[in-house]
Design a protein around this motif. Structure first.
Motif, short mmCIF file in Angstrom:
data_model
loop_
_atom_site.label_atom_id
_atom_site.label_comp_id
_atom_site.label_asym_id
_atom_site.label_seq_id
_atom_site.Cartn_x
_atom_site.Cartn_y
_atom_site.Cartn_z
N SER A 23 -8.29 10.76 -13.01
CA SER A 23 -6.94 10.92 -12.47
C SER A 23 -5.89 10.50 -13.48
N LEU A 24 -4.68 10.94 -13.22
CA LEU A 24 -3.50 10.60 -14.03
C LEU A 24 -2.39 10.23 -13.06
N LEU A 76 -10.21 6.57 -7.98
CA LEU A 76 -9.10 7.33 -8.55
C LEU A 76 -8.07 6.40 -9.18
N PHE A 77 -7.77 5.29 -8.52
CA PHE A 77 -6.87 4.31 -9.12
C PHE A 77 -7.47 3.72 -10.39
N ALA A 78 -8.77 3.41 -10.34
CA ALA A 78 -9.44 2.83 -11.50
C ALA A 78 -9.45 3.80 -12.67
N GLY A 112 0.78 -1.24 0.00
CA GLY A 112 0.00 0.00 0.00
C GLY A 112 0.81 1.27 0.00
N GLY A 113 2.02 1.22 -0.58
CA GLY A 113 2.81 2.44 -0.68
C GLY A 113 2.34 3.33 -1.81
N GLY A 114 2.94 4.51 -1.91
CA GLY A 114 2.61 5.43 -2.98
C GLY A 114 1.92 6.68 -2.48
N ALA A 115 1.84 7.67 -3.36
CA ALA A 115 1.37 9.00 -2.98
C ALA A 115 -0.12 9.04 -2.67
N LEU A 116 -0.94 8.35 -3.45
CA LEU A 116 -2.39 8.49 -3.29
C LEU A 116 -2.86 7.98 -1.94
N LEU A 117 -2.41 6.79 -1.53
CA LEU A 117 -2.84 6.26 -0.25
C LEU A 117 -2.18 6.98 0.92
N THR A 119 0.41 11.71 -8.50
CA THR A 119 -0.97 11.53 -8.94
C THR A 119 -1.65 12.89 -9.01
N SER A 120 -2.30 13.14 -10.13
CA SER A 120 -3.11 14.34 -10.31
C SER A 120 -4.56 13.90 -10.48
#
Length: 335
Positions: free
Chosen positions: A198-199, A321-323, A170-175, A212-213
């Motif tokens: 999102s992008l 957003l991921f989808a 579950g790493g990364g900017a969005l989470l 993530t935008s």
């Protein structure tokens, strides 16, 4: 002291040691009574350094302590739901670090837990007086109609050994930080998004979203757009823009504990922020404030405003957003 909620902390994670445990100790209602780590030595070392009475060499031993009322769970994201379930089944209330889960399906498991124990997601920002004051300003009509929220939140972390750079857990900017920028829309618009787009730019080595935008449509021509990143210059700022005035939250998420912060209100009558008027929000500790909110819900003094249903809704939006990034299109949300 006997009337205070006795807290147990599972793990010696940095957020707990540096932010939440001091917050519990500064709170009006809670006591940091015990801490657990995977090794007893580490737990004892941390307990001694922070003045915590009990130390345990396993999470299970802490959960079995009958003197502990509530658990703070700052474990890595993939352990949030499993350990929260264990804690509630052991008879504890749980304040779990954000995000509550890896996705909404996993978070749904929390609905099956006994209802006599409270579970909440640890969004300390909603307890900070600056967020509360900012929403008061919005609701007062001082901005006119709030139509746009712009949020930027970034830091730089390219350490391959850091859990925030591990996609599998579950790493990364969005989470990690996009959950805050997303939450700002729900909180300040007092509404839910109807669709999102999102992008995502993924790190080629880690596989995490390093930038993530997103654009979230809240209906009635209300938009939230944000950029979050784990590999850009550290920066955070929120802008709430209405038909009459703009409100700027200068340090919206990592407000310094025990220090005043600033809101800026601007009617745009002079360029370059020269018409901006500052309002100082008195020194506070948002972690202590959050603990007090949760403790008072445990004792029944005040209801818990943001519980499991709220946490699941957060995950549904993050999932969408991921989808959207995967599909390259807008994703509708359930109404």
């Amino acid at each position: 002291m006997a009337d205070k909620i006795r807290w147990g902390i599972v793990s010696t994670a940095k957020i707990g040691v540096e932010k939440v445990i001091p917050g519990i100790q500064r709170s009006q209602t809670g006591i940091a009574a015990a801490i657990a780590s995977r090794t007893l030595d580490k737990a004892q070392e941390t307990a001694k350094a922070l003045g915590i009475e009990k130390a345990y060499g396993s999470y299970q031993d802490l959960l079995a302590d009958p003197d502990i009322d509530a658990i703070y769970n700052p474990l890595p994201n993939h352990m949030h739901v499993p350990v929260t379930i264990q804690a509630v089944n052991a008879g504890k209330h749980v304040l779990c670090e954000k995000p509550i889960a890896l996705n909404a399906d996993e978070a749904q498991q929390l609905l099956e837990l006994p209802k006599d124990k409270l579970v909440a997601e640890g969004f300390m920002v909603r307890a900070h007086p600056q967020w509360i004051r900012a929403r008061e300003i919005v609701r007062s009509g001082a901005l006119g109609e709030l139509k746009a929220i712009q949020a930027f939140f970034s830091y730089f972390n390219a350490d391959p050994g850091n859990i925030r750079n591990n996609a599998e857990i579950g790493g990364g900017a969005l989470l990690d930080i996009g959950c805050y920028t997303m939450l700002a829309g729900r909180y300040f618009f007092d509404a839910e998004p109807t669709r999102v787009v999102s992008l995502i730019d993924r790190d080629p080595e880690f596989g995490t979203d390093r930038m993530t935008s997103a654009l979230l449509d809240f209906g009635q021509n209300r938009h939230l757009n944000f950029v979050v990143s784990t590999q850009l210059t550290p920066y955070q700022r929120f802008q709430l823009v209405g038909t009459k005035k703009r409100l700027e939250i200068v340090i919206p998420v990592n407000a310094p504990q025990g220090e005043p912060v600033e809101l800026r209100l601007d009617d745009g009558s002079a360029s370059g922020d020269r018409s901006s008027v500052s309002e100082t929000i008195a020194a506070s500790d948002q972690y202590a404030e959050l603990v007090d909110v949760f403790d008072r819900a445990i004792t029944g003094e005040t209801p818990l405003t943001f519980g499991i249903d709220d946490a699941i809704q957060n995950m549904k939006i993050l999932d969408a957003l991921f989808a959207s990034a995967d599909r390259g299109s807008w994703v509708d949300l359930e109404r």
